[in-house]
Design a protein around this motif. Structure first.
Motif, PDB file in Angstrom:
ATOM      1  N   ARG A   1      28.695  20.632  15.541  1.00 26.33           N
ATOM      2  CA  ARG A   1      28.559  19.580  16.289  1.00 26.33           C
ATOM      3  C   ARG A   1      27.439  19.382  16.870  1.00 26.33           C
ATOM      4  NH1 ARG A   1      33.262  19.849  19.649  1.00 26.33           N
ATOM      5  NH2 ARG A   1      34.295  18.978  17.799  1.00 26.33           N
ATOM      6  N   LYS A   2      26.955  20.527  17.412  1.00 31.20           N
ATOM      7  CA  LYS A   2      25.547  20.323  18.255  1.00 31.20           C
ATOM      8  C   LYS A   2      24.406  20.231  17.421  1.00 31.20           C
ATOM      9  CE  LYS A   2      23.443  22.551  22.131  1.00 31.20           C
ATOM     10  NZ  LYS A   2      23.437  23.498  23.035  1.00 31.20           N
ATOM     11  N   ILE A   3      24.431  20.684  15.969  1.00 32.38           N
ATOM     12  CA  ILE A   3      23.262  20.458  15.216  1.00 32.38           C
ATOM     13  C   ILE A   3      23.291  18.770  14.822  1.00 32.38           C
ATOM     14  CG2 ILE A   3      22.769  20.630  12.772  1.00 32.38           C
ATOM     15  CD1 ILE A   3      23.582  23.614  12.776  1.00 32.38           C
ATOM     16  N   ARG A   4      24.582  18.240  14.744  1.00 35.15           N
ATOM     17  CA  ARG A   4      24.560  16.929  14.293  1.00 35.15           C
ATOM     18  C   ARG A   4      24.078  16.107  15.498  1.00 35.15           C
ATOM     19  NH1 ARG A   4      30.213  15.232  14.018  1.00 35.15           N
ATOM     20  NH2 ARG A   4      30.009  15.110  16.397  1.00 35.15           N
ATOM     21  N   ASP A   5      24.560  16.308  16.803  1.00 31.81           N
ATOM     22  CA  ASP A   5      24.336  15.541  17.781  1.00 31.81           C
ATOM     23  C   ASP A   5      22.940  15.725  18.288  1.00 31.81           C
ATOM     24  OD1 ASP A   5      27.014  14.535  17.493  1.00 31.81           O
ATOM     25  OD2 ASP A   5      27.874  15.917  19.132  1.00 31.81           O
ATOM     26  N   ALA A   6      22.546  16.904  18.258  1.00 28.42           N
ATOM     27  CA  ALA A   6      21.210  17.073  18.653  1.00 28.42           C
ATOM     28  C   ALA A   6      20.014  17.040  17.680  1.00 28.42           C
ATOM     29  CB  ALA A   6      20.844  18.461  19.297  1.00 28.42           C
ATOM     30  N   GLY A   7      20.439  16.295  16.572  1.00 25.85           N
ATOM     31  CA  GLY A   7      19.335  15.912  15.447  1.00 25.85           C
ATOM     32  C   GLY A   7      18.723  17.189  15.162  1.00 25.85           C
ATOM     33  N   ILE A   8      19.084  18.748  15.163  1.00 27.24           N
ATOM     34  CA  ILE A   8      18.260  19.570  14.717  1.00 27.24           C
ATOM     35  C   ILE A   8      17.770  19.385  13.338  1.00 27.24           C
ATOM     36  CG2 ILE A   8      18.216  22.074  14.485  1.00 27.24           C
ATOM     37  CD1 ILE A   8      20.413  22.304  16.636  1.00 27.24           C
ATOM     38  N   PRO A   9      16.299  19.446  12.977  1.00 26.90           N
ATOM     39  CA  PRO A   9      16.115  19.126  11.572  1.00 26.90           C
ATOM     40  C   PRO A   9      16.425  20.403  10.896  1.00 26.90           C
ATOM     41  CG  PRO A   9      14.219  20.058  13.275  1.00 26.90           C
ATOM     42  CD  PRO A   9      15.604  19.859  14.049  1.00 26.90           C
ATOM     43  N   TYR A  10      16.466  20.105   9.473  1.00 24.31           N
ATOM     44  CA  TYR A  10      17.011  20.861   8.331  1.00 24.31           C
ATOM     45  C   TYR A  10      15.663  21.308   7.850  1.00 24.31           C
ATOM     46  CZ  TYR A  10      19.361  22.658   4.276  1.00 24.31           C
ATOM     47  OH  TYR A  10      19.797  23.277   3.193  1.00 24.31           O
ATOM     48  N   LYS A  11      15.151  22.454   8.206  1.00 26.03           N
ATOM     49  CA  LYS A  11      13.772  22.861   7.769  1.00 26.03           C
ATOM     50  C   LYS A  11      13.235  24.209   8.157  1.00 26.03           C
ATOM     51  CE  LYS A  11      10.480  21.182  11.345  1.00 26.03           C
ATOM     52  NZ  LYS A  11       9.381  20.127  11.627  1.00 26.03           N
ATOM     53  N   VAL A  12      12.377  24.844   7.559  1.00 21.54           N
ATOM     54  CA  VAL A  12      11.913  26.038   7.949  1.00 21.54           C
ATOM     55  C   VAL A  12      10.847  25.575   9.150  1.00 21.54           C
ATOM     56  CG1 VAL A  12      10.393  28.246   7.486  1.00 21.54           C
ATOM     57  CG2 VAL A  12      12.112  27.135   5.801  1.00 21.54           C
ATOM     58  N   PRO A  13      10.830  26.300  10.212  1.00 24.82           N
ATOM     59  CA  PRO A  13       9.840  25.775  11.345  1.00 24.82           C
ATOM     60  C   PRO A  13       8.444  26.431  11.016  1.00 24.82           C
ATOM     61  CG  PRO A  13      10.848  27.740  11.981  1.00 24.82           C
ATOM     62  CD  PRO A  13      11.717  27.358  10.782  1.00 24.82           C
ATOM     63  N   ASP A  14       7.630  25.506  11.928  1.00 18.86           N
ATOM     64  CA  ASP A  14       6.132  25.877  11.750  1.00 18.86           C
ATOM     65  C   ASP A  14       6.054  27.161  12.239  1.00 18.86           C
ATOM     66  OD1 ASP A  14       5.666  23.153  10.898  1.00 18.86           O
ATOM     67  OD2 ASP A  14       5.274  22.592  13.057  1.00 18.86           O
ATOM     68  N   THR A  15       4.734  27.723  11.722  1.00 16.82           N
ATOM     69  CA  THR A  15       4.358  29.191  12.234  1.00 16.82           C
ATOM     70  C   THR A  15       4.396  29.400  13.680  1.00 16.82           C
ATOM     71  OG1 THR A  15       2.117  28.647  12.087  1.00 16.82           O
ATOM     72  CG2 THR A  15       3.191  29.541   9.907  1.00 16.82           C
ATOM     73  N   THR A  16       4.097  28.331  14.584  1.00 23.24           N
ATOM     74  CA  THR A  16       4.059  28.532  15.859  1.00 23.24           C
ATOM     75  C   THR A  16       5.440  28.843  16.433  1.00 23.24           C
ATOM     76  OG1 THR A  16       4.107  26.040  16.234  1.00 23.24           O
ATOM     77  CG2 THR A  16       1.782  27.189  16.161  1.00 23.24           C
ATOM     78  N   ASP A  17       6.512  28.328  15.799  1.00 21.50           N
ATOM     79  CA  ASP A  17       7.789  28.448  16.410  1.00 21.50           C
ATOM     80  C   ASP A  17       8.701  29.471  15.681  1.00 21.50           C
ATOM     81  OD1 ASP A  17       7.672  26.360  17.950  1.00 21.50           O
ATOM     82  OD2 ASP A  17       7.958  25.015  16.392  1.00 21.50           O
ATOM     83  N   LEU A  18       8.085  30.368  14.731  1.00 26.78           N
ATOM     84  CA  LEU A  18       8.779  31.330  13.797  1.00 26.78           C
ATOM     85  C   LEU A  18       9.349  32.545  14.581  1.00 26.78           C
ATOM     86  CD1 LEU A  18       7.012  31.642  10.395  1.00 26.78           C
ATOM     87  CD2 LEU A  18       9.350  31.022  10.872  1.00 26.78           C
ATOM     88  N   SER A  19       8.165  32.834  15.294  1.00 26.18           N
ATOM     89  CA  SER A  19       8.671  33.972  16.259  1.00 26.18           C
ATOM     90  C   SER A  19       9.813  34.003  17.397  1.00 26.18           C
ATOM     91  CB  SER A  19       7.299  34.335  17.305  1.00 26.18           C
ATOM     92  OG  SER A  19       6.990  33.463  17.954  1.00 26.18           O
ATOM     93  N   VAL A  20      10.055  32.735  17.594  1.00 23.10           N
ATOM     94  CA  VAL A  20      11.266  32.410  18.445  1.00 23.10           C
ATOM     95  C   VAL A  20      12.522  32.546  17.692  1.00 23.10           C
ATOM     96  CG1 VAL A  20      12.327  30.508  20.114  1.00 23.10           C
ATOM     97  CG2 VAL A  20       9.676  31.001  19.843  1.00 23.10           C
ATOM     98  N   ARG A  21      12.481  32.182  16.631  1.00 17.99           N
ATOM     99  CA  ARG A  21      13.452  32.177  15.886  1.00 17.99           C
ATOM    100  C   ARG A  21      14.010  33.446  14.963  1.00 17.99           C
ATOM    101  NH1 ARG A  21      13.358  26.580  14.839  1.00 17.99           N
ATOM    102  NH2 ARG A  21      15.103  26.520  13.016  1.00 17.99           N
ATOM    103  N   VAL A  22      13.115  34.336  14.677  1.00 21.54           N
ATOM    104  CA  VAL A  22      12.959  35.232  13.926  1.00 21.54           C
ATOM    105  C   VAL A  22      14.055  36.498  14.149  1.00 21.54           C
ATOM    106  CG1 VAL A  22      10.995  36.897  14.589  1.00 21.54           C
ATOM    107  CG2 VAL A  22      11.795  36.673  12.147  1.00 21.54           C
ATOM    108  N   ASN A  23      14.441  36.752  15.486  1.00 17.92           N
ATOM    109  CA  ASN A  23      15.517  37.651  15.851  1.00 17.92           C
ATOM    110  C   ASN A  23      16.735  37.179  15.299  1.00 17.92           C
ATOM    111  OD1 ASN A  23      13.542  39.619  16.723  1.00 17.92           O
ATOM    112  ND2 ASN A  23      13.604  38.729  18.858  1.00 17.92           N
ATOM    113  N   ALA A  24      17.128  35.928  15.606  1.00 12.01           N
ATOM    114  CA  ALA A  24      18.354  35.432  15.311  1.00 12.01           C
ATOM    115  C   ALA A  24      18.626  35.497  13.595  1.00 12.01           C
ATOM    116  CB  ALA A  24      18.462  34.203  15.851  1.00 12.01           C
TER     117      ALA A  24
END
Length: 420
Positions: free
Chosen positions: A170-193
């Motif tokens: 529901r949160k993915i839908r309501d927040a409009g989280i994009p369905y994509k691989v993030p840009d290289t600048t955002d990768l480090s934030v996401r990689v641990n999860a």
């Protein structure tokens, strides 16, 4: 087909089960891209597999079974969306989304399509979601695990996990989280999860939570493939933990063929025929371990180093247990958890005594009392010191909690061995 040959029904069911295990994540990822809705995609794929069970019994398994499921699921999704809104108002949107083809359809049965699973795992692991929800959603949508299997992995009730999954989607839908691989600048934030999710998928394949199979090779293979993809994505200098996770999975998976005997029963590490270990995977992994240890050392690097020491020992007696204990000391500082402490206690039993280890294990009871391997490990220490009656009690407790048939048979055999 003019008729169904004997055992054809069983063969079809096995083909569908194999397709579900191997292709669930890929198919769901494709449908999510097409419909933009996690629930609709998941429900449509489930309905498509049900349709396959009903239709393939008479028509036989199609030449391109994955393509059949994708096509069927797409039209199931159209039906669901039609029920939500008037088709005439959404016709242009459907055409633009790809649900209604305007050109020759792809079979979705080639490796040349974009890797939707990589998009899916990064979407599930968006920082807007709690880390537990990130991993749980990845296990459900990418790994195809049932809600109760994921709940066991997190040691929470099934109802709690079901609510967690619903809230995450529901949160993915309501927040409009994009369905994509993030840009290289955002990768480090996401990689641990992402790494955590991949490793939990691997663990479910390496030691399946429930059912007859001890090992699900399809999940192990998929996790290793995703690990390679993430490492390639972050080239030329991937973080050391990305490299370490790939090495760790390769080393564990290298022992797959030796972990079960000819009837599918569990074989402990110390009793495995090491000639059956995959030496090619070990040779690939060892340089990766060294590379990971040259960078910033994290928990995956330490675990990979432990696995490497096991794989480098030609015989169980040659294992460098002292070094393994030191690595567990480091791992406890980096990632304190009762599971790490339990494994450390086992290593200490190999260089000191089972009695020493037993004292450490008993101290973990408040945290691990509902974990079958806690009782199985405690039983093993008691067996080794000759306290057979107490060992039998602990084996019985482990049997009450275990849900995998292969492990159950092993524990039953151990229990018989310590009973008078």
């Amino acid at each position: 087909m003019s008729g169904i040959i004997p055992n054809a029904k069983t063969d079809v069911n096995q083909a569908i089960a194999s397709l579900y295990r191997a292709e669930w994540g890929r198919i769901v990822a494709i449908l999510i891209r097409l419909v933009g809705d996690f629930d609709v995609a998941e429900e449509a794929v489930q309905e498509a597999f049900i349709a396959a069970v009903n239709q393939w019994q008479s028509s036989g398994v199609p030449d391109l079974p994955r393509a059949w499921i994708v096509k069927t699921a797409r039209y199931k999704a159209i039906d669901r969306l039609r029920r939500r809104t008037r088709l005439t108002e959404k016709l242009e949107w459907y055409a633009a989304s790809g649900l209604i083809p305007t050109h020759q359809e792809s079979t979705y049965d080639t490796d040349e399509i974009p890797d939707e699973r990589l998009r899916l795992i990064f979407t599930c692991c968006h920082p807007a979601l709690a880390i537990e929800a990130q991993v749980a959603l990845t296990l459900r949508l990418l790994g195809g695990l049932e809600t109760d299997e994921i709940a066991r992995a997190f040691l929470v009730p099934t109802a709690t996990m079901a609510q967690r999954l619903v809230r995450a989607k529901r949160k993915i839908r309501d927040a409009g989280i994009p369905y994509k691989v993030p840009d290289t600048t955002d990768l480090s934030v996401r990689v641990n999860a992402v790494l955590t999710a991949i490793y939990l998928i691997f663990n479910e394949g390496y030691a399946t939570t429930r059912g007859e199979m001890m090992v699900r090779a399809d999940l192990c293979t998929e996790a290793i493939r995703l690990g390679r993809l993430v490492r390639t994505l972050m080239a030329p200098q991937p973080p050391s933990e990305v490299t370490a996770l790939l090495a760790l999975m390769l080393l564990h998976d290298s022992r797959r063929d030796a972990r079960l005997d000819e009837v599918g029963d569990l074989v402990l590490l110390e009793d495995q025929d090491r000639r059956r270990w995959n030496q090619q995977q070990i040779a690939e992994a060892l340089p990766l371990v060294e590379e990971a240890l040259r960078g910033e050392i994290g928990s995956f690097a330490v675990q990979a180093a432990i696995a490497a020491l096991h794989c480098q020992a030609a015989q169980a007696e040659e294992t460098d247990w002292l070094q393994i204990v030191r690595l567990y000391d480091l791992l406890e500082r980096l990632q304190p958890s009762p599971i790490v402490s339990l494994n450390r206690a086992v290593a200490i039993s190999m260089i000191e005594s089972p009695q020493t280890a037993l004292g450490l294990i008993d101290g973990l009871a408040p945290q691990l009392n509902d974990y079958h391997l806690f009782h199985a490990t405690r039983a093993e220490m008691l067996r080794r010191i000759g306290a057979l009656a107490s060992a039998a009690q602990s084996y019985a407790l482990a049997l009450m909690l275990v849900s995998n048939d292969s492990e159950r048979r092993f524990l039953e055999r151990r229990l018989r061995e310590v009973q008078p």
